[in-house]
Design an enzyme around this catalytic site. Sequence first.
Site, PDB file in Angstrom:
ATOM      1  N   GLY A 138       0.634  -1.202   0.007  1.00 36.92           N
ATOM      2  CA  GLY A 138       0.063   0.125   0.019  1.00 36.92           C
ATOM      3  C   GLY A 138       0.589   1.155  -0.003  1.00 36.92           C
ATOM      4  O   GLY A 138       1.785   1.479  -0.799  1.00 36.92           O
TER       5      GLY A 138
ATOM      6  N   ASP B   9       6.654  -5.742  15.041  1.00 33.94           N
ATOM      7  CA  ASP B   9       5.523  -5.585  15.239  1.00 33.94           C
ATOM      8  C   ASP B   9       5.257  -4.382  16.185  1.00 33.94           C
ATOM      9  O   ASP B   9       5.546  -4.039  17.302  1.00 33.94           O
ATOM     10  CB  ASP B   9       4.395  -6.633  15.978  1.00 33.94           C
ATOM     11  CG  ASP B   9       3.207  -6.618  16.320  1.00 33.94           C
ATOM     12  OD1 ASP B   9       2.289  -5.469  16.020  1.00 33.94           O
ATOM     13  OD2 ASP B   9       2.636  -7.596  16.639  1.00 33.94           O
ATOM     14  N   VAL B  10       4.650  -3.140  15.524  1.00 33.36           N
ATOM     15  CA  VAL B  10       4.708  -1.797  16.301  1.00 33.36           C
ATOM     16  C   VAL B  10       3.725  -1.823  17.635  1.00 33.36           C
ATOM     17  O   VAL B  10       3.977  -0.951  18.537  1.00 33.36           O
ATOM     18  CB  VAL B  10       4.159  -0.625  15.531  1.00 33.36           C
ATOM     19  CG1 VAL B  10       5.242  -0.591  14.421  1.00 33.36           C
ATOM     20  CG2 VAL B  10       2.822  -0.708  14.884  1.00 33.36           C
TER      21      VAL B  10
ATOM     22  N   ALA C 107      -5.904   4.444  -3.919  1.00 37.97           N
ATOM     23  CA  ALA C 107      -6.033   3.234  -4.378  1.00 37.97           C
ATOM     24  C   ALA C 107      -5.035   2.268  -3.497  1.00 37.97           C
ATOM     25  O   ALA C 107      -3.688   2.332  -3.470  1.00 37.97           O
ATOM     26  CB  ALA C 107      -5.721   2.970  -5.823  1.00 37.97           C
TER      27      ALA C 107
ATOM     28  N   TYR D  25     -10.881   4.761  13.948  1.00 34.41           N
ATOM     29  CA  TYR D  25      -9.750   5.172  12.625  1.00 34.41           C
ATOM     30  C   TYR D  25      -9.640   6.637  12.825  1.00 34.41           C
ATOM     31  O   TYR D  25      -8.242   7.168  12.934  1.00 34.41           O
ATOM     32  CB  TYR D  25     -10.082   4.511  11.398  1.00 34.41           C
ATOM     33  CG  TYR D  25      -8.935   4.817  10.436  1.00 34.41           C
ATOM     34  CD1 TYR D  25      -7.951   3.986  10.219  1.00 34.41           C
ATOM     35  CD2 TYR D  25      -9.235   6.039   9.498  1.00 34.41           C
ATOM     36  CE1 TYR D  25      -7.007   4.383   9.210  1.00 34.41           C
ATOM     37  CE2 TYR D  25      -8.296   6.373   8.470  1.00 34.41           C
ATOM     38  CZ  TYR D  25      -7.178   5.456   8.369  1.00 34.41           C
ATOM     39  OH  TYR D  25      -6.384   5.495   7.289  1.00 34.41           O
TER      40      TYR D  25
ATOM     41  N   LYS E  45      -6.265   8.851  13.785  1.00 33.97           N
ATOM     42  CA  LYS E  45      -5.459   9.959  13.155  1.00 33.97           C
ATOM     43  C   LYS E  45      -5.683  11.221  13.596  1.00 33.97           C
ATOM     44  O   LYS E  45      -4.554  11.900  13.176  1.00 33.97           O
ATOM     45  CB  LYS E  45      -6.342   9.840  11.477  1.00 33.97           C
ATOM     46  CG  LYS E  45      -6.221   8.505  10.723  1.00 33.97           C
ATOM     47  CD  LYS E  45      -4.546   7.923  10.807  1.00 33.97           C
ATOM     48  CE  LYS E  45      -4.222   6.909  10.074  1.00 33.97           C
ATOM     49  NZ  LYS E  45      -3.082   6.505   9.750  1.00 33.97           N
TER      50      LYS E  45
END
Length: 257
Positions: free
Chosen positions: A25, A68-69, A194, A160, A164
């Site tokens: 991504g 792995d954060v 996308a 989410y 953010k």
Amino acid sequence: MNNEKLKSAFTLTGQTALITGGGTGLGLGMARCFAAAGAKVVLVGRRKAELNKAAADIGTAAVPLVGDVTRLETAPQLIAEAEKLAGPLTILVNNAGVHLKKPAIETADAEFAAVLQTHVFGAFALTREAGRRMVERRQGCVLFTASMSAMMGIPLIVAYSTAKAAYLGLVRALAAEWGPHSVRVNAIAPGWIASDMLDQAMRGDPARKAKIVGRTPMARFGEPEDVGWAAVYLASPAAKFITGVVLPVDGGAAIGF
């Protein structure tokens, strides 16, 4: 201004970037652009096969590193291992994320906390450890991948959006605290780009997709490289006096009617 000076303003030659969620991504899009601009890139993620594939695709400038954060206690070790593999970090990109599409009244506490664990707690732990070294060296750039959801109300993604929005506070606080040490902190707020995460959010909801495209003046989704080149700019010497900002890369969605 001669061409050499122009080129040096936008190059990342000699720099090393760690990108979380770097195997797919937006993270992969940024990694490709960073490498093209001359940087070494350490791709961090949980899935070894995807990281290896991404690193092979980019070439010798990329190094995969499984991490792995959400395991906050491993942040110091992760930064140390990245520097052992690729040299002192000058750029950190907090891009790892998870998505949860669900009505707020159906969102469980554990689900809400899991989203914040990745986006907020994980990013802060890694930033603190990388920032400790950057402040000492008096050189560094930290980027957060924010979102349009931090700036406008979007239904069904309350966890989410909250995560953010927290980035905006982190960017401003850290920019103010670390600016005197020549460490810059900024964010990019992608619009609808996308990606697999966007596909997940749009799945089975054609009306939502039509609404997004309809309110975006450029009338399309963006591409990962659109975010990547913006990240290159913010990390480059050309942006050496820019800190504490959130740059929308959204095709005009934030101002669309």
